[in-house]
Write a protein that holds these residues in place. Structure first.
Motif, short mmCIF file in Angstrom:
data_model
loop_
_atom_site.label_atom_id
_atom_site.label_comp_id
_atom_site.label_asym_id
_atom_site.label_seq_id
_atom_site.Cartn_x
_atom_site.Cartn_y
_atom_site.Cartn_z
N ILE A 36 10.75 24.72 18.65
CA ILE A 36 10.69 25.17 17.26
C ILE A 36 10.61 23.98 16.32
N THR A 37 11.40 22.96 16.61
CA THR A 37 11.36 21.74 15.79
C THR A 37 9.97 21.11 15.84
N LYS A 38 9.38 21.09 17.02
CA LYS A 38 8.03 20.53 17.16
C LYS A 38 7.02 21.35 16.34
N GLN A 39 7.12 22.68 16.40
CA GLN A 39 6.23 23.54 15.61
C GLN A 39 6.42 23.27 14.12
N PHE A 40 7.67 23.14 13.69
CA PHE A 40 7.96 22.86 12.29
C PHE A 40 7.35 21.52 11.86
N GLU A 41 7.56 20.50 12.66
CA GLU A 41 7.05 19.17 12.33
C GLU A 41 5.53 19.13 12.31
N GLU A 42 4.89 19.81 13.25
CA GLU A 42 3.43 19.84 13.28
C GLU A 42 2.86 20.58 12.07
N ASN A 82 -2.24 30.09 5.51
CA ASN A 82 -2.26 30.46 6.93
C ASN A 82 -1.25 29.64 7.74
N VAL A 83 -1.28 28.33 7.60
CA VAL A 83 -0.35 27.46 8.32
C VAL A 83 1.08 27.73 7.85
N TYR A 84 1.23 27.90 6.56
CA TYR A 84 2.57 28.11 5.99
C TYR A 84 3.22 29.37 6.56
N TYR A 85 2.50 30.50 6.51
CA TYR A 85 3.10 31.77 6.93
C TYR A 85 3.12 31.97 8.44
N LYS A 86 2.18 31.40 9.16
CA LYS A 86 2.12 31.63 10.60
C LYS A 86 2.86 30.58 11.43
N GLN A 87 3.06 29.38 10.87
CA GLN A 87 3.70 28.33 11.65
C GLN A 87 4.95 27.78 10.96
N TYR A 88 4.80 27.33 9.72
CA TYR A 88 5.88 26.66 9.02
C TYR A 88 7.07 27.59 8.76
N VAL A 89 6.84 28.74 8.13
CA VAL A 89 7.93 29.66 7.78
C VAL A 89 8.67 30.17 9.01
N PRO A 90 7.98 30.64 10.04
CA PRO A 90 8.75 31.12 11.21
C PRO A 90 9.65 30.04 11.82
N ALA A 91 9.14 28.82 11.89
CA ALA A 91 9.95 27.73 12.46
C ALA A 91 11.11 27.39 11.53
N LEU A 92 10.84 27.28 10.24
CA LEU A 92 11.89 26.95 9.28
C LEU A 92 12.99 28.00 9.30
N LYS A 93 12.62 29.27 9.35
CA LYS A 93 13.63 30.34 9.34
C LYS A 93 14.47 30.34 10.62
#
Length: 114
Positions: free
Chosen positions: A33-39, A71-82
């Motif tokens: 999850i941290t890797k997804q967030f950082e990417e 797209n990146v924000y809602y599909k990758q960033y937000v799920p990882a951050l939450k």
């Protein structure tokens, strides 16, 4: 002034997301999850660089603001951050993106509806 506020808000979200990690997540899952967030954060920072670059065309800016960044924000960033910081709500995160995107839309006179 708006850029400073926007940058501070996004950095606060990023910083908090990196610091608070739920104990319930197994180490391997937390690492993924941290890797997804950082990417996703890297991609978003790349969008900032492109948006601020005077050589970036309006078409590229429109693609970033209307499609790529959300797209990146809602599909990758937000799920990882939450998952890393569950105290954030969908509404807070949606408002943060809206403020940032609206700032750039106004700055570069971009309308996503056209």
């Amino acid at each position: 002034m708006k850029k400073t506020t926007l940058t501070a808000l996004l950095l606060a979200l990023i910083n908090t997301g990196c610091q608070k990690q739920p104990a319930a997540l197994p180490e391997q899952e937390r690492a993924a999850i941290t890797k997804q967030f950082e990417e996703s954060d890297e991609k978003i920072n790349g969008y900032f660089d492109l948006l601020e670059n005077p050589g970036t065309s309006q078409d590229v800016r429109k693609q970033i603001l209307c499609k790529d960044w959300p797209n990146v924000y809602y599909k990758q960033y937000v799920p990882a951050l939450k998952q890393l910081s569950p105290e954030y709500t969908d509404e807070e995160l949606s408002q943060a993106l809206d403020r940032a995107v609206d700032y750039y839309k106004e700055k570069y006179v971009i309308n996503c509806d056209l």
